[in-house]
Design a protein around this motif. Structure first.
Motif, mmCIF file in Angstrom:
data_model
loop_
_atom_site.group_PDB
_atom_site.id
_atom_site.type_symbol
_atom_site.label_atom_id
_atom_site.label_comp_id
_atom_site.label_asym_id
_atom_site.label_seq_id
_atom_site.Cartn_x
_atom_site.Cartn_y
_atom_site.Cartn_z
ATOM 1 N N LYS A 1 7.481 9.311 -0.048
ATOM 2 C CA LYS A 1 6.204 9.037 0.621
ATOM 3 C C LYS A 1 6.326 7.702 1.342
ATOM 4 N N GLN B 1 5.166 2.388 -6.981
ATOM 5 C CA GLN B 1 3.730 2.127 -6.856
ATOM 6 C C GLN B 1 3.425 0.834 -6.106
ATOM 7 N N THR B 2 2.206 0.735 -5.635
ATOM 8 C CA THR B 2 1.716 -0.481 -4.983
ATOM 9 C C THR B 2 1.922 -1.671 -5.925
ATOM 10 N N GLU C 1 0.822 -1.198 0.000
ATOM 11 C CA GLU C 1 0.000 0.000 0.000
ATOM 12 C C GLU C 1 0.859 1.252 0.000
ATOM 13 N N THR C 2 0.577 2.158 -0.950
ATOM 14 C CA THR C 2 1.212 3.468 -0.946
ATOM 15 C C THR C 2 0.347 4.412 -1.772
ATOM 16 N N ASP C 3 0.437 5.715 -1.477
ATOM 17 C CA ASP C 3 -0.339 6.680 -2.269
ATOM 18 C C ASP C 3 0.114 6.632 -3.717
ATOM 19 N N PRO C 4 -0.806 6.876 -4.662
ATOM 20 C CA PRO C 4 -0.437 6.811 -6.079
ATOM 21 C C PRO C 4 0.734 7.726 -6.436
ATOM 22 N N GLY C 5 0.847 8.869 -5.810
ATOM 23 C CA GLY C 5 1.969 9.749 -6.116
ATOM 24 C C GLY C 5 1.787 10.456 -7.438
#
Lengths: 189, 326
Positions: free
Chosen positions: A152, A169-170, A137-141
């Motif tokens: 991030k 990315q995820t 999981e990570t913000d799209p950026g």
């Protein structure tokens, strides 16, 4: 158990201090004019990880610690124990939560880990210097960012949270340095 | 320090060794200008020192007159032989020689090292401190040294009077510095004084300019006269500069009876600690009985002095070969 005199102290020697196994880091010989000689010894306690300086009278002896490092592959956890295997003998060893400590977040199946045993029981588990983890999981950026300004947070499959550049990315697999906890690169495929 | 991959190469650079040679010439001419002449005395001697904390080397002479072998000791310093020269009327003398001390090795120690030792009839320890200060200024380009008594400097940094405080107070001070375990088991005042001096005093003195500490406790008098005004202290001094102990000097004890008693006391201490007793040098005692002139003498660790002059951080850096690759 063997006893060691200060003359035998050198980096890597394992000795007992305050009931805890310790690793000798440095040993310096000091002697006042015409007086008692001392050894100023820098020591890491292997369970608490504390580094301290201790002075011994030269020639004093200290009990050695029955400490041994094994290279074992991480298998799985049953929630209470983390299981490791010797790939040559298939012998398995289980380490408890105290031994695994914060390093739990770097444990990847089949990775070679160093298990430190004291009197036959695991006291610390050290992951390899670099591990590859999948981002869950990570913000799209932002698109187009390649410089990685600030980055991030990204949560990985093991639960570790690592700061990554915005373009990661995820679902991607990244390489992380377990000593600093820092992102190194995208994993080479 | 010995390393796992021992090299045949010198531990000091050739440039350093050349500078060292120049400095040695400067030391010799310092004494030549002052009319102090150079002597040589034997490295091998039939007797050795009784000092509790000095471990000598010995070897075996086999030859005419010694078919069964005769033990000879390598000198830990040329002191006894030089005092015999003084008793024989030498006047002011100096020597540059090797000294040998077992069990001593590390960043500041090599079991075989170069010692500069000299004696000045008619000087007391303050006169000799002055002369040593001038030599150090010449070799290391230092400012004139500070001078402070052991009692004063100890009180300043440890907050205890070393000449009157109790063993319990010393233990407590050591424990506060993190030496609780060592202190708890220690019954010898001097060991605790030395530990506190090493840990709390030495790093605080002689940083900008060299520092003489004089009038050591009488229990650490070695071969120094006691202070006539306060016999709890001895007329012994040490010179410190940048965490290195550079020299040890005495207003020399010239009383054969007192000297013999101190040697016997050393051997008593040795025996009580399970160490081997050492034969007391009868030649030195006879020379003291014959009479040596009132004088002061000092021994300087020349390798260390050169370390400082050449801004090197370990003794190996000024030795052609250290014990690791000798």
């Amino acid at each position: 158990m063997a006893f060691y005199s200060t003359n035998e102290f050198k980096a890597g020697l394992k000795i007992m201090l305050d009931g805890e196994p310790c690793n000798v880091l440095e040993n310096e010989y000091v002697k006042p004019g015409k007086g008692q000689a001392f050894n100023r010894v820098k020591i890491r306690k292997l369970i608490s990880g504390k580094v301290l300086e201790k002075t011994f009278k030269s020639g004093d002896t200290v009990e050695g610690a029955d400490v041994m490092d094994l290279s074992l592959s991480y298998l799985y956890t049953d929630g209470e124990f983390w299981h490791f295997m010797n790939n040559d003998t298939f012998e398995q060893i289980a380490a408890d939560k105290a031994a695994v400590g914060d390093n739990v977040k770097w444990l990847v199946e089949n990775d070679p880990c160093t298990i430190t045993l004291w009197n036959g029981s695991p006291i610390t588990v050290t992951p390899p210097n670099f591990v590859e983890l999948e981002i869950t999981e990570t913000d799209p950026g932002l698109k187009g960012d390649t410089a990685g300004t600030g980055g991030k947070p990204a949560t990985c499959s093991t639960g570790a949270v690592v700061r990554v550049p915005l373009f990661v990315q995820t679902g991607e697999v990244i390489k992380v340095d377990t000593r600093s906890g820092e992102y190194v690169s995208r994993a080479q495929k | 320090m010995a390393s796992s991959s021992v090299s045949w190469r010198p531990t000091a650079s050739i440039a350093t060794l050349q500078k060292r040679a120049e400095l040695t010439v400067a030391v010799r001419s310092f004494f030549a200008r002052r009319g102090v002449w150079e002597v040589e005395t034997p490295c091998l001697s039939s007797a050795t020192v009784t000092d509790e904390h000095l471990q000598g080397f010995s070897t075996e002479f086999v030859g005419p007159g010694a078919a069964q072998g005769r033990t000879l000791y390598l000198q830990t310093s040329p002191e006894y032989a030089m005092k015999r020269l003084l008793a024989a009327g030498s006047g002011a003398i100096f020597q540059i020689c090797k000294a040998y001390r077992n069990e001593e090795s590390g960043r500041w120690h090599n079991p075989e090292f170069t010692m500069l030792e000299w004696y000045r009839p008619g000087f007391d320890h303050f006169d000799l401190m002055q002369e040593l200060d001038e030599l150090v200024q010449l070799i290391c380009s230092t400012e004139p040294a500070e001078r402070i008594s052991y009692q004063q400097v100890f009180m300043q940094h440890v907050k205890l009077d070393p000449l009157s405080c109790s063993l319990a107070e010393l233990k407590q001070a050591a424990a506060q510095l993190g030496h609780g375990e060592l202190a708890a088991a220690e019954t010898d005042r001097d060991v605790l004084l030395q530990l506190l001096f090493c840990d709390a005093v030495e790093p605080q003195i002689g940083q900008q300019r060299p520092c003489f500490v004089y009038d050591f406790p009488a229990s650490q008098a070695a071969l120094a006269k006691l202070n006539p005004d306060d016999p709890r202290a001895a007329q012994r001094f040490e010179l410190y500069f940048r965490n290195l102990e550079l020299a040890n000097g005495f207003h020399e004890l010239d009383d054969a009876g007192e000297q013999k008693a101190r040697f016997e006391q050393d051997n008593l201490k040795r025996r009580s600690q399970g160490k081997q007793e050492k034969p007391i040098d009868p030649m030195l005692l006879q020379a003291l009985e014959a009479g040596i002139p009132a004088c002061a003498g000092v021994a300087v660790g020349l390798d260390r002095l050169f370390m400082l002059a050449l801004a090197q951080s370990s003794i190996s850096d000024v030795l052609s070969f250290d014990v690791g690759n000798a």
